[in-house]
Design a protein around this motif. Structure first.
Motif: not given
Length: 393
Positions: A308-309, A331, A334-335, A348
């Motif tokens: 998770t972010f 975000f 990045w996911k 994310s």
């Protein structure tokens, strides 16, 4: 007796002298000239700003409140005040049983969202959608990470022997489908609290066997034996947060925590038969793209399933500053990157945290799906065995 009477009569027979002018109190200066005081006040008032100064368009000096140099909190990070029946029930149960949550201690911005459950459904469905992260072993940590607002002490209070039973009792009342257990670091204990953690999970499974349990643990100072104790307790998800990229770990986490040590914890938990391992990273603490990519590669090497972010949020002015506020578009990128690297699930977003309920919905379904798949394979295997027996006969 005669001498005492004589002393009293001499004291009370003395005449009382009145002070001329005004009665003097302790706070009154020795020399007070009321006329001069009024004159000084009138003079100061006359020399001060007039009404024209206040309504003038030409601003001579501005007063700036807050941190003008740091980045301002964007609108997408602002949350509403928590409320609702599910929120109030969870809070009351926690207070009644003297339990703590990381949601409160770490000042999580999602507390209203997670504890509030789902709107527009029945009470039972709303409770099942609610998530609380119980913090075991007290509310005082032996470490001092620069991002965390949990209280710290070298000698925290002793463990509550009734906590495992009380925790299991509270959780069984709520009717949740998924629960997250975490804890403060207890470096003052020989096993870091691993047996206390494991005992809590065992009691929860005894009272609510259908409940899925995620354990978000510390690194136990790198003791793989302690990791095994928790991993073999019957949990469903083993989580341990790397928090940030390797290069920034010494500046973000406590000096006793290292990136490599965290990787070894996650790797060993998977080797102990844990079905899903999980970790979390904060963005906005000064990392760059290549550092995040390196961290994701290392996590995949040790077969971490879920990542998770979330955005780092400075809890108080005593904690490290926010380097930048990451946009939702980044975000989302990045996911996509993490999913392309074959992580089982990625959550994310700016307000996502390691125990954010959106991730738990998915993990719950994955775990139930794996159980169903396992049962199906077992039934197929039994059918094939019986069929072979019939053919041989």
């Amino acid at each position: 007796m005669a001498s005492t009477s004589l002393l009293k009569s001499s004291l009370y027979s003395r005449p009382l002298h009145r002070v001329r002018g005004h009665i003097r109190h302790l706070a009154t200066p020795s020399s007070l000239n009321i006329k001069d005081s009024k004159t000084n006040f009138t003079q100061v008032l006359a020399e001060g700003p007039s009404l024209d100064d206040f309504i003038s368009r030409d601003s001579v000096e501005k007063v700036v409140l807050g941190n003008a140099k740091g980045p301002r909190l964007p609108d997408f990070l602002k949350t509403k005040i928590p409320s609702g029946a599910s929120y109030n029930k969870i809070k009351n149960d926690l207070r009644g049983l003297n339990l703590h949550t990381v949601c409160e201690e770490a000042r999580c911005p999602n507390i209203g969202d997670c504890w509030g459950g789902k709107e527009g459904v029945s009470e039972e469905e709303g409770r099942r959608a609610a998530t609380a992260t119980i913090m075991l072993m007290g509310d005082t940590c032996t470490r001092g990470c620069r991002f965390c607002s949990v209280k710290t002490s070298r000698t925290p209070p002793p463990l509550d022997p009734h906590e495992p039973e009380n925790t299991a009792e509270a959780i069984s009342r709520w009717g949740l489908g998924y629960i997250v257990l975490t804890s403060v670091d207890r470096d003052d204990l020989v096993d870091g609290g691993a047996h206390h953690f494991a005992e809590t999970i065992v009691k929860i499974k005894q009272k609510a066997p259908q409940l899925l349990v995620e354990a978000l643990t510390g690194d136990f100072r790198g003791s793989l034996e302690c990791v095994s104790t928790v991993a073999r307790s019957g949990l469903d998800v083993y989580a341990h947060n790397v928090e940030t990229v390797e290069a920034l770990t010494p500046f973000v986490r406590d000096r006793r925590a290292t990136f490599r040590q965290s990787l070894s914890v996650l790797e060993h938990a998977k080797k102990q038969g844990v079905r899903i391992t999980k970790t979390s990273m904060m963005l906005g603490v000064g990392e760059n793209e290549e550092q995040v990519m390196d961290a994701l590669r290392e996590l995949r090497k040790v077969d971490v399933d879920v990542v998770t972010f979330g955005q780092y949020m400075r809890p108080t002015k005593r904690h490290m500053k926010v380097d930048r506020y990451v946009e939702p578009v980044e975000f989302a990128r990045w996911k996509q990157i993490a999913e392309d690297m074959n992580f089982l699930y990625v959550a994310s977003g700016p307000l996502v945290r390691s125990s954010y309920k959106a991730g738990e919905y998915f993990i719950e379904n994955v775990l139930k799906g794996k159980s169903l798949e396992k049962r199906t394979k077992k039934l197929l295997s039994e059918d094939m065995t019986s069929a072979e027996g019939c053919l041989s006969s």
